[in-house]
Design an enzyme around this catalytic site. Structure first.
Site, mmCIF file in Angstrom:
data_model
loop_
_atom_site.group_PDB
_atom_site.id
_atom_site.type_symbol
_atom_site.label_atom_id
_atom_site.label_comp_id
_atom_site.label_asym_id
_atom_site.label_seq_id
_atom_site.Cartn_x
_atom_site.Cartn_y
_atom_site.Cartn_z
ATOM 1 C CG HIS A 155 -5.292 -1.423 6.266
ATOM 2 N ND1 HIS A 155 -5.667 -0.684 5.370
ATOM 3 C CD2 HIS A 155 -5.352 -0.463 7.528
ATOM 4 C CE1 HIS A 155 -5.879 0.525 5.896
ATOM 5 N NE2 HIS A 155 -5.854 0.642 7.194
ATOM 6 C CD GLU B 89 0.516 7.724 11.000
ATOM 7 O OE1 GLU B 89 0.461 8.966 10.442
ATOM 8 O OE2 GLU B 89 -0.554 7.055 11.021
#
Lengths: 327, 322, 441
Positions: free
Chosen positions: A131, A62
């Protein structure tokens, strides 16, 4: 103006198609966005239309993917970088905060970073602590970044078009539970300007400010309250940076009661900052303390009832409004 | 290599050398605030690499970025002005030493975060390939960055996308004060590139001619579409990590060894071998001194940026309300 | 009875389609047997029997789109009765994300059915809800002040200023007695005695300062006068009675007294005090629920000063002789002109005399919290009718303003008549006033 009902994710998809059609410097990059069309199908169909040069799948790296976006942006491209979960954006903070947000200033205006970082957050259905976060407060605090959180398909499409057209970095946070919601979207192309709030419901008794997935919940609460004779005005800022304070303050001066609903954890959330501005600029128009209905100060547990207890539900919003109006 | 080419290289080498010494002096006088990371001893790398580039190529720099900026054609007056925070600086005084940039020459900027420039360079190279342009992007980085997450990530991306990227690892053998043998089991950092399938070489970073040749070859590789290159340029700092670091951790014998292998001395030797007279190099030094003095005077005499102008800039950049 | 449900077909997917039933109603099925095939947007799934038995009923035939975890069939004992209505009305079972956006679903979202009790109990509080008073009830005092400041919301305070409501007199209905907006609106409504809509209480337009204009800011005194007079005008229901009085006798008495320190005003004031003895409601302070008839008569005298009017009080007028009154009048007038007004005693009735300035009559504003005020006009020769014939008499006109919350016309008229009587025969009525040796108490 003719409209049709679209899913939130399809409205985003349309925005991407239009933007890539219009401007060859726009390209999409992220994990699984090309062949698969994205985990939420937002980038569906782009690879087939625009080819692998402009729709790029990346390995799980990322920080470098966002850094790549920064480098491309500063040399003339308009990347739309997807980070699958806002929880992973913590891995890219240097490139976002120290690079993207600051390059325009540090170079004295020589360079701009017209990058859009698309991501999604919020509590879903048991995806657990790593998450389920709402991290917008982190980006809110960084000068040099703009921050957008649409709640409807209409807003999502129009704001994504505006974000891509913006010359600076824009953090665009979608919500995992909103992707499959439906709403009217015009047939014609349109843009929703950044920095303009939308009054989703008018009312005279209380000003309620909410964003993202708290909007449908707040509207539901407003209907329940209406049955009891309390009319709530629901304002969706849509863009959190820059924030449309004028619309909010005008409403507050009329209703004199304020509730701010935020899915994110209470402590240090954006609601607190909004409240501080309201009390500074509309102090004499407050009949009650500003009520904040927010997530609990805890990571989100897995078990469903516990998970749901951690974020505002419709009944919490109803109770909050009632406290604010001394009902 | 002709004498003239060597003299041109020498001019750049000496300009960087004198520039850094002048900046240190300005720091000591209190005109430079914050951090200054002198490029002393490493001049041959920037000089050699940039001499191999075309006008449309990009470079990404590090926190130790004055040398790159000068070698890429930066105007020293605007550089000094930036380093002492004046309005006439490259970044209007907003960036300072660590963020100096010169977009017109494709210098995408120095960076205060070690390793951050590598993915940015990947992005620049990527953009060029999307637009199908003939450009390479040189990313200067350090041995310190070689252990950073972005190093491997970005090198991998450049490799899988076959980007025209030249990653120049300036191995000056210290990451702040940590020597290379304490931070890496394998001192030859170029071998890491092999793991990603990247063509990787090591060179003597103090020999400007060797650097230039390698850079030219690498650039051609990229333009030929053969993918990224990793060049490890071995060198040594002639000072501490930054202007206030005396570098007492640097072993005396190493310092002496590399002083004898000073890039300026090496270049002078090349000049002599090419038949040039030492006085030619001396003449260049005199010219550079004059130019440097003028640059410092320019910078000293320049005004500081006004708060109003700055706030206006911020306001315009924010594009609207608070 | 074992329900067969539409399986969870994927994250965030809320429905699937029944593609095909592999068993029919009435078939005997074994545990783990495949009953049907269903499909989501992404993939196909088998529906497995979780128990053996007879497939009693297929609720959702092939081709139907069904919410995830909704019941699509039932397995049980052959001949078992099943409540189809209950099954049909049931929402998705625990564990699923209820689609609150599905138009067909009920308005209140169903949370997990079995594991959480009703929403009013057992919910963890989402932190300290605000709206509760941030002060303890012991910190506030009757009259609802907090450390000497009125305990009221900012909005209530602003509204109180705009509507000229005295916060100290308003009871708060908010937590711990906080005075809130609706309390001010109610107080203003009560004061107005009617039901004006809050929107009708509008601020007056601000004047524009143009070129050449001169802005004169209100001094402190001006502000105080403005505020008091606005309150008086707005909140006290005034009514007025007018009387023409023959002061010839009084004038003559004055000449006989031949005391430069005594004037007509002093006789008038003495007459007022005497008349008030019999009309205690006019020597009173008026409140929300009643009036306080004052024991003593202290007459306030309106004194014009540089940028306003002050009302110092003559104390114990009913016990003072004329000379004392005269002295006191001069003293308080001089003090007032220097800006000094003794707060004690508070006046119980006010007299305002614009006679010396030639005003024949005027309508005064009551000085709150007093009940009444008397305006005195100029004493002048007028042609009046006496016993059918015109004659010249020295007359003056008085105007009595009264607070209609406390007194009515008849009572006020009687007072005025009594006062007139006293003043017209001042010498006889006030004879003891002339000679009292002990001024004041």
């Amino acid at each position: 103006m003719t409209t049709r009902d679209l899913l939130y994710r399809d409205a985003l998809n349309e925005a991407l198609h239009e933007a890539m059609d219009l401007d060859p410097t726009v390209f999409c990059i992220g994990v699984g966005i090309a062949e698969r069309g994205g985990s939420y199908k937002v980038t569906d169909g782009l690879l087939a239309k625009y080819g692998p040069k402009r729709v790029i799948d990346t390995p799980i790296a990322e920080a470098s993917v966002v850094g790549t976006g920064v480098g491309a942006a500063i040399t003339g491209m308009r990347p739309v970088v997807e980070i699958l979960f806002v929880d992973f954006s913590l891995l890219v903070m240097d490139q976002l905060v120290n690079q993207a947000a600051k390059l325009h200033l540090m170079t004295g205006g020589q360079g701009s970073v017209p990058l859009v970082l698309r991501t999604q957050g919020g509590v879903g259905d048991g995806v657990a602590a790593q998450h389920s976060q709402s991290l917008e407060a982190l980006f809110y605090h960084i000068p040099g970044l703009k921050l957008v959180m649409p709640s409807t398909p209409y807003d999502a499409k129009g704001l994504l078009r505006a974000a891509i057209a913006d010359d600076g970095p824009v953090i665009f946070i979608e919500h995992k539970l909103l992707y499959m919601t439906q709403g009217p979207v015009p047939e014609e192309e349109y843009v929703v300007e950044l920095g303009s709030a939308d009054t989703k419901r008018t009312g005279r008794d209380c000003t309620l400010i909410a964003w993202s997935n708290m909007i449908p919940r707040s509207l539901e609460a407003a209907e329940l309250l209406s049955a009891e004779g309390l009319e709530v005005e629901v304002i969706d800022p849509r863009t959190l940076v820059p924030f449309d304070h004028a619309t909010v303050l005008e409403s507050v001066r009329r209703t004199e009661h304020v509730v701010i609903v935020q899915e994110a954890v209470r402590r240090g959330g954006i609601a607190s900052d909004i409240a501080s501005v309201i009390q500074a600029e509309a102090f004499d128009y407050l009949d009650a303390p500003i009520e904040i209905v927010a997530g609990l100060d805890t990571p989100v547990p897995y078990s469903r009832p516990l998970e749901q207890a951690c974020i505002p539900q419709v009944e919490d919003i109803v109770a909050g409004v009632k406290r604010a109006v001394y009902s | 290599m002709t004498t003239d080419q060597l003299l041109s290289l020498y001019r750049t080498l000496f300009t960087i050398r004198l520039f850094e010494q002048s900046c240190i002096q300005l720091y000591r006088e209190g005109l430079v605030h914050g951090y200054l990371h002198p490029y002393l001893g490493e001049e041959a790398i920037a000089t050699g690499v940039c001499a191999a580039l075309g006008p449309d190529d990009y470079i990404v720099s590090t926190h130790r970025g004055h040398g790159h900026c000068i070698a890429r054609g930066g105007q020293i007056e605007r550089m000094v002005a930036e380093i002492i925070g004046k309005e006439t600086g490259y970044c209007r005084g907003f960036g300072g030493s660590m963020h100096i940039a010169d977009m017109e020459t494709g210098n995408l900027g120095a960076n205060g975060i070690v390793g951050a420039g590598i993915p940015i360079g990947v992005g620049a190279a990527l953009g060029a390939t999307i637009r199908e342009e003939e450009r390479v992007c040189v990313v200067f980085t350090s041995d310190g960055a070689a252990n950073h997450g972005t190093f491997g990530e970005a090198l991998n991306l450049a490799a899988i996308w076959n980007l025209p990227l030249i990653l120049v690892v300036e191995n000056n053998q210290f990451a702040v004060s940590t020597p290379i043998d304490k931070s890496s089991r394998v001192a030859d950092l170029y071998r890491r590139g092999e793991g990603y399938g990247v063509h990787s070489v090591a060179i003597d970073g103090n020999d400007v001619v060797e650097v230039l040749h390698e850079a030219q070859q690498s650039r051609q590789r990229c333009l030929d579409g053969d993918g990224p290159v990793l060049i490890e340029a071995k060198t040594y700092r002639q000072a501490g990590h930054h202007v206030n670091d005396p570098g007492s951790y640097m072993p005396a014998d190493q310092v002496a060894h590399y002083k004898a292998h000073d890039p300026l001395l090496v270049c002078r030797r090349h000049l002599t071998e090419s038949g040039a007279d030492p006085s030619q190099a001396d003449a260049i030094e005199a010219e550079v001194h004059t130019a440097m003095d003028a640059a410092v005077t320019f910078a000293r005499d320049s005004p500081e940026p006004s708060v109003e102008d700055f706030l206006q800039f911020v306001h315009d950049a924010a594009g609207g309300s608070r | 009875m074992t329900p067969v449900v539409m399986p969870q077909v994927g994250e965030n997917l809320t429905s699937g389609v029944v593609v095909e039933w592999l068993k029919n109603e009435g078939d005997v099925v074994a545990r783990r047997e495949v009953l049907a095939i269903v499909e989501s947007e992404k993939a196909a799934f088998e529906v497995i029997a979780s128990a053996g038995g007879t497939l009693l009923k297929i609720l959702r035939p092939a081709g139907q789109q069904v919410d995830v975890l909704a019941t699509i069939a039932c397995i049980g004992e052959a001949g078992e009765i099943i409540d189809l209505d209950a099954l049909a009305a049931e929402g998705p079972k625990s564990g699923s994300q209820t689609s609150t956006l599905d138009a067909a679903s009920t308005a209140t979202p169903t949370t997990s059915s079995s594991s959480v009790t009703s929403s009013s109990s057992g919910r963890p509080t989402l932190l300290t809800p605000s709206g509760r008073p941030t002060v303890g009830t012991t910190e506030t005092v009757p009259g609802h002040t907090l450390r000497g400041r009125p305990f009221a919301s900012p909005s209530a305070r602003r509204l109180a200023r705009e509507l000229l409501v005295d916060l100290r007199g308003v009871d708060g209905s908010g937590p711990a007695g906080r005075v809130i907006r609706r309390d001010i609106l109610a107080a203003a409504l009560r004061a107005c005695g009617g039901s004006p809509r809050p929107e009708s209480v509008v601020a007056l337009p601000e004047p524009v300062v143009g070129p050449g204009d001169r802005l004169v800011r209100h001094t402190r005194l001006r502000q105080i006068v403005a505020s008091r007079m606005s309150s008086s005008a707005r909140l006290i229901p005034h009514f007025y009675l007018v009387a023409d009085i023959d002061v010839g006798e009084a004038r003559q008495w004055l000449q006989e007294l031949a005391d430069d320190g005594v004037g007509l005003t002093d006789i008038i004031v003495a007459a007022v005090a005497r008349a008030l003895r019999k009309f205690e409601r006019l020597n009173a302070h008026v409140g929300e629920g009643g009036i306080v008839c004052k024991a003593d008569v202290h007459i306030g005298l309106a004194v014009a000063v540089e940028d306003g009017v002050l009302v110092p009080a003559l104390s114990h007028v009913d016990h003072a002789d004329l000379a004392t009154l005269g002295n006191a009048r001069r003293q308080i007038t001089a003090q007032a002109r220097r800006g000094i007004v003794q707060p004690d005693p508070a006046s119980t009735f006010t007299v305002s005399n614009l006679g010396p300035m030639g005003v024949s009559r005027f309508l005064p504003l009551i000085n709150p919290p007093e009940c009444a005020i008397l305006a005195i006009g100029v004493a002048e020769e007028r042609v009046v009718a006496r016993e059918g014939r015109p004659t010249i008499r020295e007359m003056l006109t008085v105007t009595l303003a009264c607070d209609h919350r406390a007194v009515d016309g008849a009572y006020a008229a009687e007072f005025l008549a009594h006062f007139t009587q006293i003043l017209e025969a001042a010498r006889e009525y006030l004879v003891d006033v002339e000679t009292v040796d002990e001024p004041g108490k």
